[in-house]
Design a protein around this motif. Sequence first.
Motif, short mmCIF file in Angstrom:
data_model
loop_
_atom_site.label_atom_id
_atom_site.label_comp_id
_atom_site.label_asym_id
_atom_site.label_seq_id
_atom_site.Cartn_x
_atom_site.Cartn_y
_atom_site.Cartn_z
N MET A 1 0.93 -1.24 0.03
CA MET A 1 -0.15 -0.10 0.02
C MET A 1 1.04 1.16 -0.02
N GLN A 2 0.48 2.26 -0.95
CA GLN A 2 1.29 3.40 -0.90
C GLN A 2 0.60 4.52 -0.20
N TRP A 3 1.30 4.88 1.09
CA TRP A 3 0.78 5.82 1.94
C TRP A 3 1.32 7.13 1.78
N ASP A 4 2.49 7.41 1.48
CA ASP A 4 3.15 8.60 1.22
C ASP A 4 4.31 8.64 0.18
N GLY A 5 4.93 9.65 0.03
CA GLY A 5 6.06 9.66 -0.97
C GLY A 5 7.54 9.46 -0.34
N LYS A 6 7.48 8.81 0.85
CA LYS A 6 8.74 8.45 1.48
C LYS A 6 9.30 7.06 1.10
N VAL A 7 10.47 6.82 1.44
CA VAL A 7 11.10 5.48 1.01
C VAL A 7 10.11 4.28 1.25
N ASN A 8 9.87 3.50 0.32
CA ASN A 8 9.04 2.27 0.41
C ASN A 8 7.61 2.88 0.85
N ALA A 9 7.36 4.01 0.26
CA ALA A 9 6.01 4.40 0.09
C ALA A 9 5.13 4.57 1.57
N GLY A 10 6.03 4.39 2.41
CA GLY A 10 5.44 4.56 4.12
C GLY A 10 4.79 3.37 4.25
N PHE A 11 5.14 2.28 3.65
CA PHE A 11 4.70 0.87 3.94
C PHE A 11 5.41 0.38 5.11
N SER B 1 13.62 -2.70 3.08
CA SER B 1 12.97 -3.45 1.82
C SER B 1 11.76 -4.30 2.47
N SER B 2 11.00 -4.11 1.39
CA SER B 2 9.56 -4.66 1.47
C SER B 2 9.22 -5.97 0.96
N TRP B 3 8.76 -7.06 1.32
CA TRP B 3 8.46 -8.26 0.65
C TRP B 3 8.37 -8.43 -0.82
N LEU B 4 7.66 -7.28 -1.29
CA LEU B 4 7.21 -6.97 -2.80
C LEU B 4 7.71 -5.72 -2.80
N PRO B 5 8.30 -5.36 -4.11
CA PRO B 5 8.68 -3.98 -4.41
C PRO B 5 7.53 -2.89 -4.48
N VAL B 6 7.85 -1.73 -4.11
CA VAL B 6 6.72 -0.72 -4.24
C VAL B 6 6.71 -0.30 -5.75
N ASN B 7 5.35 0.00 -6.27
CA ASN B 7 5.37 0.59 -7.38
C ASN B 7 6.00 1.67 -7.51
N SER B 8 6.69 1.85 -8.87
CA SER B 8 7.56 3.26 -9.05
C SER B 8 6.77 4.48 -9.20
N ASP B 9 5.51 4.44 -9.33
CA ASP B 9 4.48 5.53 -9.05
C ASP B 9 4.18 6.22 -8.07
N TYR B 10 4.84 5.46 -6.86
CA TYR B 10 4.46 5.95 -5.31
C TYR B 10 4.52 7.31 -4.83
N GLN B 11 5.36 7.96 -5.47
CA GLN B 11 5.61 9.61 -5.15
C GLN B 11 4.30 10.26 -5.56
N SER B 12 3.72 9.90 -6.50
CA SER B 12 2.44 10.91 -7.08
C SER B 12 1.30 10.01 -6.90
N VAL B 13 0.99 8.77 -6.58
CA VAL B 13 0.03 8.00 -6.19
C VAL B 13 0.20 7.56 -4.69
N ASN B 14 -0.30 8.43 -4.00
CA ASN B 14 -0.04 7.91 -2.38
C ASN B 14 -1.42 8.61 -1.70
#
Length: 683
Positions: free
Chosen positions: A507-517, A522-535
């Motif tokens: 889940m993309q919570w914010d624009g920080k590293v790993n989308a705030g997840f 690291s996370s068990w799955l990679p965060v989507n690359s668009d997380y800085q604008s989609v959060n």
Amino acid sequence: RAEVETRSSPMELSEKGGVQNNGFVQNEDFEDKETATSSQEEMPKTCSVDVDPLAVEEAVLKPYAGMPKEVLLQFSSQARYRVTREILFWLVIAGAIVLVCATIAIIALSPKCLDWWQASPIYQIYPRSFRDSNMDGNGDLKGIQEKLDHVTYLNIKTIWITSFFKSPLKDLGYGAEDFYDIDPIFGSMTDFENLIAAIHDKGLKVIMDLIPNHTSDKHRWFQLSRNRTGKYTDYYIWQDCRQAAGSVIPPNNWVSVFGNSSWEFDDVREQCYFHQFGKEQPDLNFRNAAVRQEIHDIIKFWLGKGVDGLSFGTVKFLLEATHLRDEPPVNKSQNGESITAYSQLYHDYTTTQVGLHDIVRSFRHTMDEFSREPGRYRFMGSDDDEKEDIEATMMYYGTTFIQEADFPFNFNLINMKNLSGNSVSEAVNSWMQNMPAGKWPNWAVGSPNAARISTRIGKEYINVMNMLLLTLPGTPVTYYGEEIGMENIASENVSEEHATLPEKSPMQWDGKVNAGFTEGNSSWLPVNSDYQSVNVEIQSTWSNSSLALYRALTLLRNEELPMNRGWMCHVWNDSNVFVYVRELDGLDRVFMMVLNFGQEATTDLQARVPNLPSEAVIRLSTHFSNAGKVVNTKLIKTQMGEGLVLEYTTAKPVHTMEAFQGKCFVAEKACYSKALNLLYVNC
């Protein structure tokens, strides 16, 4: 001693017997005088006063404040007081009777209130990807608890958490190793209990998954069964396998959902066991009464923990035919030995067997035991996607007299092969026309087992799909992240082990590293690359974001009666648009949805709906700048992926028109009384 002569009988007053009030005495001589007086011979002193006998009689007969009981009784027996009192008494009795009758009438005429699973959208959470609280890269139960405010921010009151049982995590963890424990990756039982308490403290409800069809091959039951230990010997489906040329020949041609034979040889028992899914997930034998009782005990355990509802998955696989005949191939000319894919067979003997619905009804009966407490109804859903067989899906509603699921989950909008106004109309009408009378619909546009909206049909349709979801009648189900328009992660960023999980990215919570997840590395799955604008954080500040529209739609649904329990009438569809109205008997306010799932289009609504007002107000739009504008209903223009919620008033609602008979549906019918400002049923 002075004495006054009277013309009539004298009234003598005794000074000794009287009451003397000296007030506050400041002169000390008074005390001495009183003492001296008391020592004298006490002689009664009398005086005569002229009193008019008529005045005395009048004084005695006139009521006064503080009169004693004897005097009061003299007046209460008089007619003028007795009649007044009786009139007041019977008025009170009559008023009470009227109030009781009015209360009974209102209760009798009032429609059943929507239950919690009907009144709110459901927010589905894949726990491993929602929020990591301990920095190990995996989402967990504490992480869900940390983000409960997001659920309330969305105006949602029901959470659906997918499987979190202790499991080897094969097939998303749906093959449980222990149905009574939490997988350590998600936390502990204490974490779960704390989560339940926090959910209920916020006035929310929680649904959890239960997959009764199979277990993990690591489960204690399977280990005992493969060793033929006591009652566990027949907990699973075992059959002898023939040996030929050093290889195992299965009992028949049955194929698993994941492909290849659904029979696996076990070296310990030296027999084959049956598995509808992966070989690590052996099917339980539901023809064994002890197995059925085990599942009932599991249901009771989790309901006893405070869970408000259960979603039973894969229930159509619970029984298999005992005759073990080969299933017929789709292509009769195909060589039987080459059949390895699930789609190559008709599954007449491994799904929806006779007796299946008796088992499902028994689940309902067990859940009803926990629904007797007022306000604690336990929801039951069935998560089986029959796809082409809509009638088989509808059977999970039960019958008029015997209930099964409150609703089987509806994946029609996910299973559409292409997107257009026509295909959406077909998906909606297919469910509404086949749903048994009096049952409650539901809708989903995303799930853990399907590509996300933006990936499946395109980013430009995210908002209009959410508008469709939240304005249709029934219960909408939102998969986490769809409220902000999350996409699947790119396949090149996913390891081979996680190749089937692109829709389960964090889940993309914010624009920080790993989308705030996670605050870990690291996370068990990679965060989507668009997380800085989609959060969530950034979209909560934009008035025209997907998140802002989602919240506006849930608020509209909660506040407007036609949107949460009124009629739904299909007005028009073509290759571009799907048009329908929501209205309620007794209300002259109507909402009309014009949703574009194709290319730019112009629609003449006046030609479709007789007596339609010439103008309507845009209540909500996927293009926020259009909200509040007045439009000509003869010329409604929509862009690709645009959605409009129009509002207008009329004395002639669509569902009363002859031209729309058979195109209008209502689940929990109710009518509105303006005079009393309440709902009633006898319209």
